[in-house]
Design a protein around this motif. Structure first.
Motif, PDB file in Angstrom:
ATOM      1  N   ILE A   1       0.834  -1.205   0.000  1.00 23.22           N
ATOM      2  CA  ILE A   1       0.000   0.000   0.000  1.00 23.22           C
ATOM      3  C   ILE A   1       0.865   1.250   0.000  1.00 23.22           C
ATOM      4  N   MET A   2       1.919   1.232   0.808  1.00 22.98           N
ATOM      5  CA  MET A   2       2.761   2.418   0.922  1.00 22.98           C
ATOM      6  C   MET A   2       3.677   2.607  -0.280  1.00 22.98           C
ATOM      7  N   ALA A   3       3.689   1.636  -1.189  1.00 14.81           N
ATOM      8  CA  ALA A   3       4.429   1.836  -2.447  1.00 14.81           C
ATOM      9  C   ALA A   3       3.699   2.815  -3.346  1.00 14.81           C
ATOM     10  N   GLN A   4       2.424   3.054  -3.027  1.00 16.35           N
ATOM     11  CA  GLN A   4       1.633   4.028  -3.769  1.00 16.35           C
ATOM     12  C   GLN A   4       1.941   5.447  -3.253  1.00 16.35           C
ATOM     13  N   PRO A   5       1.622   6.472  -4.037  1.00 17.80           N
ATOM     14  CA  PRO A   5       1.850   7.860  -3.573  1.00 17.80           C
ATOM     15  C   PRO A   5       0.846   8.248  -2.486  1.00 17.80           C
ATOM     16  N   LEU A   6       1.084   7.732  -1.299  1.00 19.68           N
ATOM     17  CA  LEU A   6       0.146   7.928  -0.187  1.00 19.68           C
ATOM     18  C   LEU A   6       0.930   8.272   1.068  1.00 19.68           C
ATOM     19  N   ARG A   7       0.565   9.354   1.703  1.00 18.96           N
ATOM     20  CA  ARG A   7       1.213   9.726   2.956  1.00 18.96           C
ATOM     21  C   ARG A   7       0.869   8.699   4.032  1.00 18.96           C
ATOM     22  N   ARG A   8       1.826   8.394   4.874  1.00 14.94           N
ATOM     23  CA  ARG A   8       1.625   7.343   5.865  1.00 14.94           C
ATOM     24  C   ARG A   8       0.550   7.709   6.883  1.00 14.94           C
ATOM     25  N   TRP A   9       0.450   8.971   7.234  1.00 15.65           N
ATOM     26  CA  TRP A   9      -0.539   9.341   8.234  1.00 15.65           C
ATOM     27  C   TRP A   9      -1.950   9.238   7.665  1.00 15.65           C
ATOM     28  N   TRP A  10      -2.098   9.401   6.333  1.00 18.03           N
ATOM     29  CA  TRP A  10      -3.394   9.172   5.710  1.00 18.03           C
ATOM     30  C   TRP A  10      -3.779   7.700   5.801  1.00 18.03           C
ATOM     31  N   TYR A  11      -2.804   6.850   5.572  1.00 18.33           N
ATOM     32  CA  TYR A  11      -3.038   5.405   5.694  1.00 18.33           C
ATOM     33  C   TYR A  11      -3.497   5.054   7.116  1.00 18.33           C
ATOM     34  N   VAL A  12      -2.783   5.575   8.100  1.00 18.65           N
ATOM     35  CA  VAL A  12      -3.129   5.304   9.500  1.00 18.65           C
ATOM     36  C   VAL A  12      -4.535   5.809   9.814  1.00 18.65           C
ATOM     37  N   LEU A  13      -4.852   7.010   9.335  1.00 16.53           N
ATOM     38  CA  LEU A  13      -6.160   7.591   9.599  1.00 16.53           C
ATOM     39  C   LEU A  13      -7.284   6.740   9.010  1.00 16.53           C
ATOM     40  N   MET A  14      -7.129   6.291   7.775  1.00 17.45           N
ATOM     41  CA  MET A  14      -8.178   5.497   7.133  1.00 17.45           C
ATOM     42  C   MET A  14      -8.361   4.144   7.817  1.00 17.45           C
ATOM     43  N   ARG A  15      -7.262   3.537   8.264  1.00 14.90           N
ATOM     44  CA  ARG A  15      -7.369   2.274   8.993  1.00 14.90           C
ATOM     45  C   ARG A  15      -8.099   2.474  10.330  1.00 14.90           C
TER      46      ARG A  15
ATOM     47  N   MET B   1       1.924  -1.604  17.974  1.00 11.29           N
ATOM     48  CA  MET B   1       3.008  -1.333  17.031  1.00 11.29           C
ATOM     49  C   MET B   1       4.304  -2.034  17.437  1.00 11.29           C
ATOM     50  N   SER B   2       4.515  -2.224  18.722  1.00  6.51           N
ATOM     51  CA  SER B   2       5.788  -2.790  19.186  1.00  6.51           C
ATOM     52  C   SER B   2       5.633  -4.123  19.892  1.00  6.51           C
ATOM     53  N   LEU B   3       4.417  -4.679  19.912  1.00  5.49           N
ATOM     54  CA  LEU B   3       4.163  -5.921  20.638  1.00  5.49           C
ATOM     55  C   LEU B   3       3.396  -6.903  19.762  1.00  5.49           C
ATOM     56  N   ASN B   4       3.433  -8.185  20.134  1.00  6.09           N
ATOM     57  CA  ASN B   4       2.597  -9.134  19.417  1.00  6.09           C
ATOM     58  C   ASN B   4       1.149  -8.950  19.851  1.00  6.09           C
ATOM     59  N   LYS B   5       0.231  -9.541  19.107  1.00  2.00           N
ATOM     60  CA  LYS B   5      -1.185  -9.242  19.294  1.00  2.00           C
ATOM     61  C   LYS B   5      -1.701  -9.647  20.670  1.00  2.00           C
ATOM     62  N   MET B   6      -1.283 -10.796  21.167  1.00  2.00           N
ATOM     63  CA  MET B   6      -1.783 -11.255  22.470  1.00  2.00           C
ATOM     64  C   MET B   6      -1.328 -10.337  23.595  1.00  2.00           C
TER      65      MET B   6
ATOM     66  N   ALA C   1      -5.471  13.616  19.454  1.00  2.00           N
ATOM     67  CA  ALA C   1      -4.556  14.092  18.426  1.00  2.00           C
ATOM     68  C   ALA C   1      -3.118  13.704  18.759  1.00  2.00           C
ATOM     69  N   ALA C   2      -2.766  13.774  20.044  1.00  2.00           N
ATOM     70  CA  ALA C   2      -1.416  13.394  20.464  1.00  2.00           C
ATOM     71  C   ALA C   2      -1.184  11.897  20.247  1.00  2.00           C
TER      72      ALA C   2
ATOM     73  N   PHE D   1       3.790   8.769  13.795  1.00  2.00           N
ATOM     74  CA  PHE D   1       5.240   8.953  13.855  1.00  2.00           C
ATOM     75  C   PHE D   1       5.954   7.605  13.930  1.00  2.00           C
ATOM     76  N   ILE D   2       5.467   6.721  14.804  1.00  3.84           N
ATOM     77  CA  ILE D   2       6.097   5.405  14.937  1.00  3.84           C
ATOM     78  C   ILE D   2       5.948   4.604  13.650  1.00  3.84           C
ATOM     79  N   PHE D   3       4.758   4.674  13.026  1.00  2.00           N
ATOM     80  CA  PHE D   3       4.534   3.945  11.778  1.00  2.00           C
ATOM     81  C   PHE D   3       5.430   4.474  10.664  1.00  2.00           C
ATOM     82  N   SER D   4       5.636   5.785  10.645  1.00  2.77           N
ATOM     83  CA  SER D   4       6.479   6.382   9.598  1.00  2.77           C
ATOM     84  C   SER D   4       7.935   5.974   9.725  1.00  2.77           C
ATOM     85  N   ARG D   5       8.347   5.562  10.930  1.00  2.98           N
ATOM     86  CA  ARG D   5       9.723   5.144  11.156  1.00  2.98           C
ATOM     87  C   ARG D   5       9.924   3.644  10.975  1.00  2.98           C
ATOM     88  N   ARG D   6       8.843   2.933  10.714  1.00  5.42           N
ATOM     89  CA  ARG D   6       8.941   1.484  10.521  1.00  5.42           C
ATOM     90  C   ARG D   6       9.493   1.156   9.147  1.00  5.42           C
ATOM     91  N   GLU D   7      10.322   0.109   9.119  1.00  3.99           N
ATOM     92  CA  GLU D   7      10.796  -0.406   7.838  1.00  3.99           C
ATOM     93  C   GLU D   7       9.752  -1.365   7.291  1.00  3.99           C
TER      94      GLU D   7
END
Length: 270
Positions: free
Chosen positions: A96-110, A169-174, A255-256, A263-269
């Motif tokens: 999805i992020m290979a498309q011309p889409l800002r990461r925060w837009w992706y996060v917002l829609m999810r 973002m930093s933990l497994n689902k359980m 908002a915070a 911010f954390i998602f944008s720094r993810r590889e």
């Protein structure tokens, strides 16, 4: 950014839950729980009233809606954790992020897609509950105040989903589910304990537990206060609160959380 692209991403959030059968499975559980809980409440009421202990019949709606709210909080945590985490685990996020889409837009829609799913379950629960009460008791639980309750519940769902997505973002689902449940419980308890007092009173007799409560009450969205507000409205009561201040606090803290999540998602590889 084209609106059609964002709308497609929003719809995709709902569609991926349908494809994974999660949405259908939860829907079946949701309807089953409604009927089971209703039958259980009726049995308890009949048992208590037959012994002339207390009249609980008038409290049936309160108990029912309270349980529905708890269930929807669980759903908010589940879908909040899954809405972004599942994309990271499956590799969909990188596509999805290979498309011309800002990461925060992706996060917002999810986040908005997950909120729509949970809020839809809540609306369905209220509608089925209204039918049950009308058929079994001949009572009409719908009133104008319920619209205010729906708005407050929407605020709760949105905050819990955003918070759960951040924790996942930093933990497994359980682990993320357990921690999200603990954090939401702490926030709810802190809101009830500190919501009626001013800041100067709340900072008296500082201890470790008090510091934890202060952080939860002042730095996170007050889901406990808005949940109680929704419950009061559904039961025909108008709680006293500073609406403007509470809405401002909610907006700033949400908002915070969203900024930190983005911010954390944008720094993810990916």
């Amino acid at each position: 950014m084209q609106t059609s692209v964002l709308f497609a991403l929003y719809i995709n959030t709902i569609q991926k839950e349908i494809r994974s059968k999660t949405l259908i499975f939860v829907l079946m559980i949701n309807l089953g729980l409604i009927f089971v809980v209703n039958s259980g409440i009726d049995l308890i009421i009949k048992s208590v009233e037959s012994q002339n202990m207390i009249n609980l019949h008038g409290q049936k709606a309160s108990i029912f809606y309270f349980l529905i709210s708890i269930w929807c909080t669980f759903l908010s945590i589940i879908f909040g954790i899954d809405c972004i985490k599942s994309d990271l685990e499956s590799g969909v996020a990188s596509v999805i992020m290979a498309q011309p889409l800002r990461r925060w837009w992706y996060v917002l829609m999810r986040i908005l897609g997950a909120t729509t799913i949970v809020f839809g379950h809540y609306l369905l629960s209220l509608f089925v509950a209204w039918i049950i009460f009308y058929i079994s008791d001949g009572t009409n639980q719908l009133n104008m105040q319920i619209f205010g309750a729906l708005f407050a519940t929407l605020l709760v769902n949105l905050a819990v989903i955003t918070l759960s997505a951040l924790i996942a973002m930093s933990l497994n689902k359980m682990v993320a589910f357990i921690l999200s449940l603990i954090v939401c419980s702490i926030v709810g308890i802190a809101n009830q304990a500190m919501g009626t007092e001013d800041f100067l009173y709340n900072i008296q007799h500082i201890g470790l537990a008090k510091i934890l409560g202060l952080v939860a009450h002042y730095l996170l969205p007050r889901i406990g206060i808005w949940s109680s507000f929704a419950g009061s409205l559904i039961n025909g009561k108008m709680p006293a609160m500073n609406y403007g201040l509470e809405l401002l606090h909610y907006g700033l803290t949400l908002a915070a959380l969203f900024w930190l999540l983005s911010f954390i998602f944008s720094r993810r590889e990916l």
